[in-house]
Design a protein around this motif. Structure first.
Motif, PDB file in Angstrom:
ATOM      1  N   GLY A   3      40.550  21.108   4.849  1.00  0.00           N
ATOM      2  CA  GLY A   3      40.187  21.959   5.971  1.00  0.00           C
ATOM      3  C   GLY A   3      40.955  21.763   7.247  1.00  0.00           C
ATOM      4  N   SER A   4      42.063  21.032   7.217  1.00  0.00           N
ATOM      5  CA  SER A   4      42.895  20.844   8.400  1.00  0.00           C
ATOM      6  C   SER A   4      43.978  21.926   8.447  1.00  0.00           C
ATOM      7  N   THR A   5      44.010  22.704   9.522  1.00  0.00           N
ATOM      8  CA  THR A   5      45.024  23.750   9.649  1.00  0.00           C
ATOM      9  C   THR A   5      46.426  23.146   9.766  1.00  0.00           C
ATOM     10  N   ARG A   6      46.523  21.972  10.391  1.00  0.00           N
ATOM     11  CA  ARG A   6      47.824  21.295  10.497  1.00  0.00           C
ATOM     12  C   ARG A   6      48.319  20.895   9.100  1.00  0.00           C
ATOM     13  N   PHE A   7      47.409  20.369   8.290  1.00  0.00           N
ATOM     14  CA  PHE A   7      47.774  19.997   6.921  1.00  0.00           C
ATOM     15  C   PHE A   7      48.268  21.218   6.150  1.00  0.00           C
ATOM     16  N   ALA A   8      47.503  22.317   6.199  1.00  0.00           N
ATOM     17  CA  ALA A   8      47.868  23.517   5.452  1.00  0.00           C
ATOM     18  C   ALA A   8      49.221  24.056   5.906  1.00  0.00           C
ATOM     19  N   HIS A   9      49.464  24.039   7.212  1.00  0.00           N
ATOM     20  CA  HIS A   9      50.726  24.542   7.753  1.00  0.00           C
ATOM     21  C   HIS A   9      51.911  23.679   7.304  1.00  0.00           C
ATOM     22  N   GLU A  10      51.766  22.364   7.416  1.00  0.00           N
ATOM     23  CA  GLU A  10      52.865  21.460   7.068  1.00  0.00           C
ATOM     24  C   GLU A  10      53.149  21.481   5.564  1.00  0.00           C
ATOM     25  N   LEU A  11      52.102  21.578   4.742  1.00  0.00           N
ATOM     26  CA  LEU A  11      52.320  21.590   3.297  1.00  0.00           C
ATOM     27  C   LEU A  11      52.952  22.903   2.857  1.00  0.00           C
ATOM     28  N   ALA A  12      52.555  24.003   3.484  1.00  0.00           N
ATOM     29  CA  ALA A  12      53.162  25.292   3.154  1.00  0.00           C
ATOM     30  C   ALA A  12      54.654  25.300   3.494  1.00  0.00           C
ATOM     31  N   LYS A  13      55.023  24.573   4.547  1.00  0.00           N
ATOM     32  CA  LYS A  13      56.428  24.520   4.962  1.00  0.00           C
ATOM     33  C   LYS A  13      57.319  23.882   3.905  1.00  0.00           C
ATOM     34  N   VAL A  14      56.785  22.923   3.149  1.00  0.00           N
ATOM     35  CA  VAL A  14      57.619  22.209   2.167  1.00  0.00           C
ATOM     36  C   VAL A  14      57.379  22.712   0.739  1.00  0.00           C
ATOM     37  N   SER A  15      56.576  23.753   0.580  1.00  0.00           N
ATOM     38  CA  SER A  15      56.393  24.339  -0.747  1.00  0.00           C
ATOM     39  C   SER A  15      57.500  25.379  -0.980  1.00  0.00           C
ATOM     40  N   PRO A  16      57.725  25.858  -2.210  1.00  0.00           N
ATOM     41  CA  PRO A  16      56.922  25.659  -3.418  1.00  0.00           C
ATOM     42  C   PRO A  16      57.211  24.328  -4.092  1.00  0.00           C
ATOM     43  N   PHE A  17      56.350  23.978  -5.055  1.00  0.00           N
ATOM     44  CA  PHE A  17      56.473  22.728  -5.787  1.00  0.00           C
ATOM     45  C   PHE A  17      56.695  23.013  -7.267  1.00  0.00           C
ATOM     46  N   SER A  18      57.504  22.184  -7.887  1.00  0.00           N
ATOM     47  CA  SER A  18      57.814  22.383  -9.303  1.00  0.00           C
ATOM     48  C   SER A  18      56.762  21.792 -10.225  1.00  0.00           C
ATOM     49  N   SER A  19      55.870  20.965  -9.688  1.00  0.00           N
ATOM     50  CA  SER A  19      54.835  20.341 -10.511  1.00  0.00           C
ATOM     51  C   SER A  19      53.675  19.922  -9.631  1.00  0.00           C
ATOM     52  N   LEU A  20      52.541  19.679 -10.258  1.00  0.00           N
ATOM     53  CA  LEU A  20      51.380  19.176  -9.532  1.00  0.00           C
ATOM     54  C   LEU A  20      51.665  17.812  -8.929  1.00  0.00           C
ATOM     55  N   GLN A  21      52.379  16.971  -9.659  1.00  0.00           N
ATOM     56  CA  GLN A  21      52.704  15.637  -9.154  1.00  0.00           C
ATOM     57  C   GLN A  21      53.496  15.733  -7.851  1.00  0.00           C
ATOM     58  N   GLU A  22      54.451  16.659  -7.806  1.00  0.00           N
ATOM     59  CA  GLU A  22      55.256  16.837  -6.585  1.00  0.00           C
ATOM     60  C   GLU A  22      54.380  17.327  -5.436  1.00  0.00           C
ATOM     61  N   ALA A  23      53.453  18.229  -5.730  1.00  0.00           N
ATOM     62  CA  ALA A  23      52.567  18.753  -4.690  1.00  0.00           C
ATOM     63  C   ALA A  23      51.676  17.657  -4.126  1.00  0.00           C
ATOM     64  N   ILE A  24      51.148  16.803  -4.989  1.00  0.00           N
ATOM     65  CA  ILE A  24      50.270  15.724  -4.542  1.00  0.00           C
ATOM     66  C   ILE A  24      51.042  14.718  -3.699  1.00  0.00           C
ATOM     67  N   ALA A  25      52.257  14.399  -4.104  1.00  0.00           N
ATOM     68  CA  ALA A  25      53.084  13.464  -3.323  1.00  0.00           C
ATOM     69  C   ALA A  25      53.353  14.031  -1.931  1.00  0.00           C
ATOM     70  N   ALA A  26      53.664  15.321  -1.866  1.00  0.00           N
ATOM     71  CA  ALA A  26      53.915  15.959  -0.569  1.00  0.00           C
ATOM     72  C   ALA A  26      52.638  15.997   0.272  1.00  0.00           C
ATOM     73  N   ALA A  27      51.511  16.271  -0.388  1.00  0.00           N
ATOM     74  CA  ALA A  27      50.236  16.334   0.328  1.00  0.00           C
ATOM     75  C   ALA A  27      49.875  14.986   0.940  1.00  0.00           C
ATOM     76  N   ARG A  28      50.100  13.915   0.200  1.00  0.00           N
ATOM     77  CA  ARG A  28      49.800  12.580   0.722  1.00  0.00           C
ATOM     78  C   ARG A  28      50.683  12.261   1.932  1.00  0.00           C
ATOM     79  N   ASP A  29      51.939  12.637   1.849  1.00  0.00           N
ATOM     80  CA  ASP A  29      52.862  12.394   2.973  1.00  0.00           C
ATOM     81  C   ASP A  29      52.416  13.165   4.211  1.00  0.00           C
ATOM     82  N   VAL A  30      52.059  14.435   4.020  1.00  0.00           N
ATOM     83  CA  VAL A  30      51.616  15.256   5.147  1.00  0.00           C
ATOM     84  C   VAL A  30      50.324  14.702   5.745  1.00  0.00           C
TER      85      VAL A  30
END
Length: 338
Positions: A13-40
């Protein structure tokens, strides 16, 4: 596959999180998305963003409150919250709900935000025990624990998001892949583990047609280790069908050897199982069981193995059944994917 801020906002529910993660998407796998999400989440979202995410969650033991918001993110998040608390609500009594309400209020008064825990698969008593255990923490310590719990919830929801996307994908992949790898991955998924099946006669399976319209077996699975935020690789998986004297296994009774083995495989580096059964146009209706050797994968965990039992009805013979396992050392959950 493309993901937008609205979809990521349903995961956290963080708008900052959603914005930052959208900036580095798309992702080729769920693992890549989770790694990016943790960093953000841990490196780019500030304290206000963490509190905003916390406030998006309903109090444990309460269904999400109605909202005038037409946001699809709010609607999806509310639906997921309800599912994540389903075990707690199903195991609750009026007295345990009252006690949970009182402790929630006490917790919020002390720390200033809702008690946050990854509730998926946890009973009311388990949640109450954890709340009482964490209540004596210093605020700074509890703030960090809540942030870790938020990340666990986000990882589960990202898995659900990927599953939802895969449902409308023409490729049928369980983990989105880049366009250049689709053909290669499809071949490896279909043909990688042909030796893991047994003959049709031994288990009474529907015979494969000469030109099946499916491109994968009708039952598939994958494992996500939510405690590590990565796929569960190297886990032995067995698929069985009920062939006992009764139409279905009886609750609370020994199965007396009524399960017939269909196939087995080992999850790969993406957490996907190999081929557990033949590719057939119509799957036999019946009761199926997928078992995972979780004890070998996580010897220090609570579960020596995990079995998921589900039913395929006559009207569902043409459908696909993806039955994933979301695993941590002390909890697990599942859902029907596609």
């Amino acid at each position: 596959m493309e993901y937008g801020e609205e979809e990521f906002l349903a995961c956290c529910g963080s708008t900052r999180f959603a914005h930052e993660l959208a900036k580095v998407s798309p992702f080729s796998s769920l693992q890549e998305a989770i790694a990016a999400a943790r960093d953000v989440w841990f490196n780019k979202v500030d304290v206000n963003g963490w509190l905003q995410a916390f406030s998006a969650h309903p109090q444990i033991g309460h269904s999400p409150s109605p909202s005038s918001s037409s946001s699809s993110a709010h609607s999806t998040s509310a639906q997921w919250s309800k599912g994540e608390q389903s075990t707690a609500l199903a195991t609750a009594t009026s007295s345990s709900l009252q006690e949970l309400y009182e402790w929630n209020a006490r917790y919020r008064e002390k720390f200033g935000f809702v008690f946050l825990i990854c509730a998926s698969g946890r009973s009311t008593d388990e949640i109450l025990d954890e709340l009482k255990k964490r209540y004596p923490n210093r605020p700074i310590i509890e703030f960090e624990i809540a942030a870790e719990e938020q990340m666990k919830i986000t990882e589960l929801r990202l898995a659900k998001l990927f599953s939802t996307k895969a449902k409308v994908s023409s490729t049928g992949d369980q983990f989105p892949e880049t366009a250049s790898k689709k053909a290669e991955d499809r071949v490896s998924i279909i043909g990688g583990h042909l030796t893991a099946t047994v003959s049709d006669a031994s288990v009474g399976k529907t015979s494969a047609s000469p030109n099946p319209t499916r491109t994968r077996p009708p039952i598939t699975t994958h494992v996500l280790d939510v405690s590590r935020g990565s796929p569960g690789a190297g886990i032995e998986v067995h698929l069985e069908i009920w062939k006992g004297p009764q139409p279905r296994p009886l609750f609370g009774k020994a199965d007396t050897g009524g399960w017939a083995f269909l196939g087995s495989s080992i999850t790969n580096n993406d957490g996907r199982s190999g081929q557990l059964m033949s590719i057939v146009d119509a799957v036999n209706p019946g009761i199926y069981r997928i078992s995972f050797n979780t004890g070998k994968y996580c010897p220090s965990g609570f579960f020596p193995y995990v079995s998921i039992v589900f039913e395929i009805k006559k009207s569902q013979e043409q459908e696909h059944f993806h039955v994933p396992l979301l695993l941590s050392p002390f909890s697990f959950s599942t859902y029907r994917g596609s």
